[in-house]
Design a protein around this motif. Sequence first.
Motif: not given
Length: 153
Positions: A63-65, A8-9, A68-74, A19-20
């Motif tokens: 958008i300007t940014c 989402t924006i 990435f929300m999460g992704g700590d496992a990778q 942000s996207l």
Amino acid sequence: MLKYTDYTIVFQEVPDEVSLAINLSGCPYRCKGCHSPHLQQETGEELSERVLSGLLQSYAHAITCVCFMGGDAQVEAVCRLATYVRTEWEGRLRTAWYSGNDIIDPAAAGCFDYVKTGPFLEALGGLDRRTTNQRLYRFTADGFKDITFKMQR
């Protein structure tokens, strides 16, 4: 394989940025009071450079940014995609990463303009609360600078 569930924006995740926000699944943390518990599961579609490129072609004008929300496992996969954004969009888009880790992964320094750290602790609140344990950093020439205060009223 890094997977995303939706996007989402948003206007409030990174100060002064539109942000996207891309929600990544497979979160290894189990924060009490988590606002997105569905992201703890390995669900969604693969977030490849091709998929990300399609999203950016659709939304780059708005958008300007890219956040990435999460992704700590990778971590390596998230850093690879952030580097792809920085390279392919030649500085026109900034990159952010919302991590639940207490420390900034050393790999993030060259990949992200912003990094949020810290698990959500319900009793302390999120970034908008002065009591929060979470921190938001902006990468500068001198390293990461704490800008958490910009999220608080």
